[in-house]
Design an enzyme around this catalytic site. Structure first.
Site, PDB file in Angstrom:
ATOM      1  N   ASP A   1      -0.233 -13.833  -3.213  1.00  0.00           N
ATOM      2  CA  ASP A   1      -0.263 -12.923  -2.075  1.00  0.00           C
ATOM      3  C   ASP A   1      -0.755 -11.541  -2.491  1.00  0.00           C
ATOM      4  O   ASP A   1      -0.285 -10.995  -3.497  1.00  0.00           O
ATOM      5  CB  ASP A   1       1.166 -12.804  -1.521  1.00  0.00           C
TER       6      ASP A   1
ATOM      7  N   GLU B   1      -5.189 -14.481  -2.779  1.00  0.00           N
ATOM      8  CA  GLU B   1      -5.465 -13.773  -1.527  1.00  0.00           C
ATOM      9  C   GLU B   1      -5.964 -12.394  -1.923  1.00  0.00           C
ATOM     10  O   GLU B   1      -5.184 -11.518  -2.296  1.00  0.00           O
ATOM     11  CB  GLU B   1      -4.203 -13.649  -0.670  1.00  0.00           C
TER      12      GLU B   1
HETATM   13  C1  BGC Z   1       0.435 -12.025   3.797  1.00  0.00           C
HETATM   14  C2  BGC Z   1       1.053 -11.379   4.985  1.00  0.00           C
HETATM   15  C3  BGC Z   1       2.102 -10.412   4.489  1.00  0.00           C
HETATM   16  C4  BGC Z   1       1.514  -9.430   3.458  1.00  0.00           C
HETATM   17  C5  BGC Z   1       2.594  -8.750   2.690  1.00  0.00           C
HETATM   18  C6  BGC Z   1      -0.236 -10.848   3.146  1.00  0.00           C
HETATM   19  O1  BGC Z   1      -1.437 -10.739   2.928  1.00  0.00           O
HETATM   20  O2  BGC Z   1      -0.487 -13.035   4.117  1.00  0.00           O
HETATM   21  O3  BGC Z   1       1.618 -12.312   5.857  1.00  0.00           O
HETATM   22  O4  BGC Z   1       2.593  -9.688   5.561  1.00  0.00           O
HETATM   23  O5  BGC Z   1       0.733 -10.095   2.505  1.00  0.00           O
HETATM   24  O6  BGC Z   1       3.228  -9.650   1.869  1.00  0.00           O
END
Ligand code: BGC
Length: 562
Positions: free
Chosen positions: A249, A289
């Site tokens: 993440d 991500e």
């Molecule tokens: C997740 C989100 C989250 C954020 C903070 C992101 O990119 O996909 O859902 O709110 O990270 O953790």
């Protein structure tokens, strides 16, 4: 409406000057061959010849927001045992891996992305033993389990932060980012849901702590070596249990300072260290991500073997939005050129249309089944790892109730049948269902050969049977219609030609196949989806090969008989 702003940004980037550059069709994104420089640890699982380090490259993933998948104990909340019950459904759909949104204990200020304990299961979802059973059952069915690794920040209830904020002398004080005054400003205007103020004053220690997201989600301090080791040990904890990988993440945010808000060089250095942890096990994957301009996100793939194995390609998702609403493939083609075509050998991407942070694509496509079938073929025939969002395969649309924030629209319970609770629970679901649950659900669609669900089953089966779709080289083919997308997928022993009509009107187009490997071939193209045969292909027809497609029509062609 972040998706809309992002689609606009993507469009303007395309229009104002990202030239499409050289298309290098020879780029080989297949997995690098093992050689002496490969980083797999000698004394660990990497020596095991039975491991398949590249499993993720051809797997079709399903992303599951567990709270909304299936409730096994009648409390209105989806849980691990519910997922175990539904594994055969996923296996039949052709799913090879599951990415689970966070399932750790959490006060839920950010739907689980505020992790209160990195090595435990949220009691709403079950126990560690349930999770072990999930791993066993899933693995028996050939389904891998990938968790969400939320390592940019924790919950403020995480014992690490409780200690950190207890006093300046606590050994964990430095595990979070503290300043006597706000040290830098990195707010993101596209994410108003997290607030604009990124530093919060703490009375006990008399300092400000930094949180890129909500104040309940303090950022971890990667300058601290003990913290870095602790994060690696969390990863090892889950790998030791048998977890197959992590979706990392917000991985572009680990280090931030006055010079870099994201994509800090030190973040790359840490991710390389983390990659070595995966390599200790031999077959574990990190999907990052990461967000930003195409040339920045590509850097997270390192040299193709020393950083993340795959990145989530947001830029391509924005290309999807632009292409679908403009009814033309060129935003997708441009984004493929700016991203996938420039990846280092071995690097790949995760391709998705919907996830838990966006409105569901089916809602944006106005609930049009034919349009959705077409867009799913785009996603499932492009190279890379396809991530299907749970419920996308039955055409779930967006919900209206907000429990945490507007993104709950895409997090409503799975539609299993047409009953009042959609077969998700025997009680009141934790959040209201999406409005189309009576028409778009597994039970209704299962028996209809033309349903979206059976379409997904068919296309995923084609994808699983022909790995050239996930891994082969990608060559865009020139068509004489602005609405028609064609690409040739080629590997050493297979090739498929995909042709898709992005328009709501039928299209007659000709394709110039002469510069491709099909240019010198003779045979009859046959559609793997419908079984239909197209006109004969030979040296005379290759430069203007005719294709006729209905509204939102598509074909996935193999060449028979040359
Ligand atoms: C997740 C989100 C989250 C954020 C903070 C992101 O990119 O996909 O859902 O709110 O990270 O953790």
């Amino acid at each position: 409406m972040k998706w809309f702003l992002l689609a606009l940004l993507a469009l303007s980037a395309l229009i104002c000057g990202c030239s499409s550059g050289d298309v290098n069709n020879d780029d080989d994104h297949s997995a690098p061959a093992d050689d002496d420089t490969h980083a797999v640890d000698d004394d660990a699982a990497g020596d095991d010849d039975t491991l398949n380090p590249d499993w993720y490259r051809t797997a079709t993933f399903m992303q599951i927001f567990l709270r909304s998948f299936y409730d096994s104990n009648g409390d209105g909340i989806g849980d691990l045992r519910g997922l175990i019950v539904k594994l055969p459904y996923l296996a039949e759909l052709g799913i090879g891996a599951i990415w689970l949104n966070p399932i750790y204990p959490s006060p839920f200020f950010d739907s689980g992305y505020d992790v209160a304990d990195y090595e435990a299961i949220n009691p709403d979802y079950g126990t560690l033993d349930d999770f072990r059973e999930l791993l066993d059952r899933a693995h028996e069915l050939g389904i891998r389990i990938v968790m969400d690794g939320v390592f940019n920040h924790s919950s403020w209830e995480n014992p690490w932060f409780v200690e950190s904020r207890s006093s300046r002398d606590n050994p964990k004080h430095d595990w979070y980012v503290w300043g006597d005054e706000p040290l830098f400003d990195c707010h993101d205007p596209l994410e108003p849901e997290f607030g604009q103020d990124r530093w919060t004053f703490d009375e006990t220690v008399g300092q400000y702590y930094y949180h890129f997201f909500r104040e309940q989600m303090p950022d971890l301090n990667y300058e601290n070596a003990d913290l870095r080791e602790a994060v690696k040990n969390v990863v090892r904890f889950w790998f030791d249990l048998g977890v197959d990988g992590f979706r990392l993440d917000a991985a572009h945010l680990y280090y931030q300072d006055a010079e870099y808000c994201w994509n800090h060089p030190k973040t790359h250095a840490f991710l390389k260290e983390l990659r070595q942890v995966a390599d200790e096990y031999g077959d574990r994957v990190f999907v990052g991500e990461v967000a930003g301009a195409p040339e920045k996100v590509i850097e997270y793939l390192g040299d193709g073997r020393d950083e993340l194995q795959a990145i989530i390609n947001f830029n391509l998702t924005y290309g999807f939005y632009a292409s679908y609403f403009l009814h033309t493939p060129w935003p997708i083609e441009t984004m493929m050129d700016l991203t996938y075509e420039r990846f280092p050998p071995g690097g790949t991407h995760a391709v998705y249309q919907s996830n838990h942070d966006f409105y569901r694509m089916f809602g944006l496509l106005l609930g049009d089944d034919d349009w959705a079938k077409m867009t799913s073929v785009v996603q499932l025939t492009l190279p890379g790892i396809a991530f299907v969002y749970y419920g996308e395969e039955v055409g779930m649309t967006n919900g209206h109730e907000v429990v945490v924030d507007y993104r709950d629209a895409a997090r409503t319970p799975m539609h299993w049948d047409a009953s009042p609770t959609a077969g998700f629970t025997t009680r009141e679901p934790w959040i209201a269902l999406a409005p189309n649950h009576a028409t778009h659900n597994v039970a209704v669609e299962d028996g209809d050969p033309h349903s979206l669900l059976n379409h997904y089953r068919r296309v995923i089966a084609i994808r699983n049977a022909r790995p050239v779709l996930a891994e082969g080289s990608y060559t865009p083919v020139v068509a004489d219609s602005n609405h028609v997308f064609a690409d040739l997928r080629q590997s050493a022993d297979d090739s498929l030609l995909v042709v898709i009509n992005f328009s709501a009107k039928p299209q007659e187009a000709t394709l110039d196949l002469s510069p491709t490997s099909w240019g010198g071939r003779v045979g009859t193209p046959r559609d793997l989806y419908s079984g239909a045969e197209l006109p004969h292909l030979d040296a005379f027809s290759a430069a203007a090969y005719p294709v006729s497609l209905p509204a939102y029509g598509f074909v996935i062609l193999e060449l028979v008989g040359d």
